[in-house]
Design a protein around this motif. Sequence first.
Motif, PDB file in Angstrom:
ATOM      1  N   LEU A  69       0.779  -1.027   0.038  1.00 24.37           N
ATOM      2  CA  LEU A  69      -0.095   0.041  -0.107  1.00 24.37           C
ATOM      3  C   LEU A  69       0.754   1.264   0.037  1.00 24.37           C
ATOM      4  CD1 LEU A  69      -2.977   0.668   0.265  1.00 24.37           C
ATOM      5  CD2 LEU A  69      -2.692   1.207   2.708  1.00 24.37           C
ATOM      6  N   SER A  70       0.554   2.291  -0.956  1.00 20.62           N
ATOM      7  CA  SER A  70       1.329   3.492  -0.899  1.00 20.62           C
ATOM      8  C   SER A  70       0.404   4.605  -1.130  1.00 20.62           C
ATOM      9  CB  SER A  70       2.431   3.440  -2.119  1.00 20.62           C
ATOM     10  OG  SER A  70       1.628   3.318  -3.155  1.00 20.62           O
ATOM     11  N   ARG A  71       0.934   5.922  -0.769  1.00 24.87           N
ATOM     12  CA  ARG A  71       0.169   7.092  -0.907  1.00 24.87           C
ATOM     13  C   ARG A  71       0.805   8.111  -1.675  1.00 24.87           C
ATOM     14  NH1 ARG A  71      -2.507   9.149   4.986  1.00 24.87           N
ATOM     15  NH2 ARG A  71      -3.563  11.098   4.074  1.00 24.87           N
ATOM     16  N   ASP A  72      -0.109   8.906  -2.417  1.00 19.11           N
ATOM     17  CA  ASP A  72       0.430  10.029  -3.113  1.00 19.11           C
ATOM     18  C   ASP A  72      -0.466  11.049  -2.504  1.00 19.11           C
ATOM     19  OD1 ASP A  72       1.188  12.098  -4.829  1.00 19.11           O
ATOM     20  OD2 ASP A  72       1.270  10.945  -6.496  1.00 19.11           O
ATOM     21  N   ASN A  73       0.123  11.741  -1.568  1.00 21.12           N
ATOM     22  CA  ASN A  73      -0.644  13.121  -1.038  1.00 21.12           C
ATOM     23  C   ASN A  73      -0.931  14.173  -1.920  1.00 21.12           C
ATOM     24  OD1 ASN A  73      -0.493  11.958   1.605  1.00 21.12           O
ATOM     25  ND2 ASN A  73       1.481  12.664   2.156  1.00 21.12           N
ATOM     26  N   ALA A  74      -0.041  14.378  -2.805  1.00 17.44           N
ATOM     27  CA  ALA A  74      -0.104  15.360  -3.957  1.00 17.44           C
ATOM     28  C   ALA A  74      -1.421  15.264  -4.726  1.00 17.44           C
ATOM     29  CB  ALA A  74       1.005  15.446  -4.828  1.00 17.44           C
ATOM     30  N   LYS A  75      -1.864  14.034  -4.884  1.00 19.40           N
ATOM     31  CA  LYS A  75      -2.862  13.627  -5.794  1.00 19.40           C
ATOM     32  C   LYS A  75      -4.240  13.055  -4.817  1.00 19.40           C
ATOM     33  CE  LYS A  75       0.013  11.997  -9.805  1.00 19.40           C
ATOM     34  NZ  LYS A  75       0.142  10.951 -10.662  1.00 19.40           N
ATOM     35  N   ASP A  76      -3.997  13.016  -3.401  1.00 20.33           N
ATOM     36  CA  ASP A  76      -4.964  12.331  -2.913  1.00 20.33           C
ATOM     37  C   ASP A  76      -5.320  11.167  -2.957  1.00 20.33           C
ATOM     38  OD1 ASP A  76      -5.196  14.755  -1.282  1.00 20.33           O
ATOM     39  OD2 ASP A  76      -6.602  15.534  -2.322  1.00 20.33           O
ATOM     40  N   THR A  77      -4.513  10.340  -3.443  1.00 16.65           N
ATOM     41  CA  THR A  77      -4.635   9.041  -3.925  1.00 16.65           C
ATOM     42  C   THR A  77      -3.938   7.981  -3.322  1.00 16.65           C
ATOM     43  OG1 THR A  77      -5.045   9.968  -6.158  1.00 16.65           O
ATOM     44  CG2 THR A  77      -4.490   7.568  -5.960  1.00 16.65           C
ATOM     45  N   VAL A  78      -4.615   6.675  -3.056  1.00 12.32           N
ATOM     46  CA  VAL A  78      -3.937   5.711  -2.447  1.00 12.32           C
ATOM     47  C   VAL A  78      -3.787   4.476  -3.450  1.00 12.32           C
ATOM     48  CG1 VAL A  78      -5.802   4.415  -1.377  1.00 12.32           C
ATOM     49  CG2 VAL A  78      -3.615   3.986  -0.649  1.00 12.32           C
ATOM     50  N   TYR A  79      -2.555   3.642  -3.558  1.00 15.92           N
ATOM     51  CA  TYR A  79      -2.584   2.536  -4.232  1.00 15.92           C
ATOM     52  C   TYR A  79      -2.445   1.352  -3.691  1.00 15.92           C
ATOM     53  CZ  TYR A  79      -1.139   6.438  -7.612  1.00 15.92           C
ATOM     54  OH  TYR A  79      -1.454   7.571  -8.111  1.00 15.92           O
ATOM     55  N   LEU A  80      -2.922   0.084  -4.069  1.00 17.35           N
ATOM     56  CA  LEU A  80      -2.759  -1.157  -3.751  1.00 17.35           C
ATOM     57  C   LEU A  80      -2.321  -1.931  -4.691  1.00 17.35           C
ATOM     58  CD1 LEU A  80      -2.876  -3.031  -1.000  1.00 17.35           C
ATOM     59  CD2 LEU A  80      -5.166  -3.617  -1.913  1.00 17.35           C
ATOM     60  N   GLN A  81      -0.768  -2.253  -4.485  1.00 15.85           N
ATOM     61  CA  GLN A  81      -0.276  -3.113  -5.570  1.00 15.85           C
ATOM     62  C   GLN A  81      -0.383  -4.769  -4.858  1.00 15.85           C
ATOM     63  OE1 GLN A  81       1.251  -2.612  -8.548  1.00 15.85           O
ATOM     64  NE2 GLN A  81       1.296  -4.568  -8.718  1.00 15.85           N
ATOM     65  N   MET A  82      -0.914  -5.425  -5.779  1.00 18.68           N
ATOM     66  CA  MET A  82      -1.439  -6.896  -5.351  1.00 18.68           C
ATOM     67  C   MET A  82      -0.457  -7.714  -6.335  1.00 18.68           C
ATOM     68  SD  MET A  82      -5.369  -6.422  -4.693  1.00 18.68           S
ATOM     69  CE  MET A  82      -5.715  -6.217  -6.216  1.00 18.68           C
ATOM     70  N   ASN A  83       0.372  -8.495  -5.825  1.00 17.15           N
ATOM     71  CA  ASN A  83       1.343  -9.333  -6.416  1.00 17.15           C
ATOM     72  C   ASN A  83       1.093 -11.048  -5.856  1.00 17.15           C
ATOM     73  OD1 ASN A  83       2.411  -7.283  -7.775  1.00 17.15           O
ATOM     74  ND2 ASN A  83       4.332  -7.164  -6.114  1.00 17.15           N
ATOM     75  N   SER A  84       1.347 -11.675  -6.588  1.00 14.99           N
ATOM     76  CA  SER A  84       1.113 -13.357  -6.366  1.00 14.99           C
ATOM     77  C   SER A  84      -0.316 -13.820  -5.906  1.00 14.99           C
ATOM     78  CB  SER A  84       2.320 -13.822  -5.296  1.00 14.99           C
ATOM     79  OG  SER A  84       3.481 -13.191  -5.585  1.00 14.99           O
ATOM     80  N   LEU A  85      -1.254 -12.995  -6.673  1.00 15.77           N
ATOM     81  CA  LEU A  85      -2.633 -13.464  -6.317  1.00 15.77           C
ATOM     82  C   LEU A  85      -3.086 -14.692  -6.305  1.00 15.77           C
ATOM     83  CD1 LEU A  85      -4.009 -10.124  -8.293  1.00 15.77           C
ATOM     84  CD2 LEU A  85      -4.224 -10.744  -5.840  1.00 15.77           C
ATOM     85  N   LYS A  86      -3.941 -14.897  -5.198  1.00 15.55           N
ATOM     86  CA  LYS A  86      -4.436 -16.478  -5.237  1.00 15.55           C
ATOM     87  C   LYS A  86      -6.118 -16.272  -5.309  1.00 15.55           C
ATOM     88  CE  LYS A  86      -0.957 -17.109  -1.477  1.00 15.55           C
ATOM     89  NZ  LYS A  86      -0.870 -17.684  -0.037  1.00 15.55           N
ATOM     90  N   PRO A  87      -6.580 -17.331  -5.710  1.00 15.97           N
ATOM     91  CA  PRO A  87      -8.345 -17.276  -5.682  1.00 15.97           C
ATOM     92  C   PRO A  87      -8.877 -16.868  -4.376  1.00 15.97           C
ATOM     93  CG  PRO A  87      -7.308 -19.587  -6.622  1.00 15.97           C
ATOM     94  CD  PRO A  87      -6.363 -18.691  -6.018  1.00 15.97           C
ATOM     95  N   GLU A  88      -8.153 -17.056  -3.334  1.00 17.95           N
ATOM     96  CA  GLU A  88      -8.598 -16.483  -2.001  1.00 17.95           C
ATOM     97  C   GLU A  88      -8.757 -15.415  -2.027  1.00 17.95           C
ATOM     98  OE1 GLU A  88      -5.151 -19.342  -1.000  1.00 17.95           O
ATOM     99  OE2 GLU A  88      -6.586 -19.349  -2.798  1.00 17.95           O
TER     100      GLU A  88
END
Length: 122
Positions: A69-88
């Motif tokens: 999880l990361s945050r860009d305060n200048a853009k009022d935006t948060v990002y969730l990078q999801m790797n190694s995804l599983k069916p769960e």
Amino acid sequence: QVQLVESGGGLVQSGGSLRLSCAASGNIISIYRMGWYRQAPGKQRELVAVISSDSTANYADSVKGRFTLSRDNAKDTVYLQMNSLKPEDTAVYYCNAVIRTRIFTSKGDDYWGQGTQVTVSS
């Protein structure tokens, strides 16, 4: 008044990656923290990750080491990078934020996005 707009959901195979974005707009004075929850069919909504104003992030045990999880305060935006995804990981993912909107009080209020579907196939 605040709106949270989510994007980046979709269909991916096991082991693949997705990046979710959540942008806040409206009468924003300060965003105290932002994060993501998810809800799978027949299950309760659960916290996935949350990040504070100083960019300190916390994760659910089930995603730690795979999601970032990361945050860009200048853009009022948060990002969730999801790797190694599983069916769960298949669920509707909801952006959540605690935001100050009034000049006469420092209290932050809770806001929610509409949800974005993430489906991981095997």
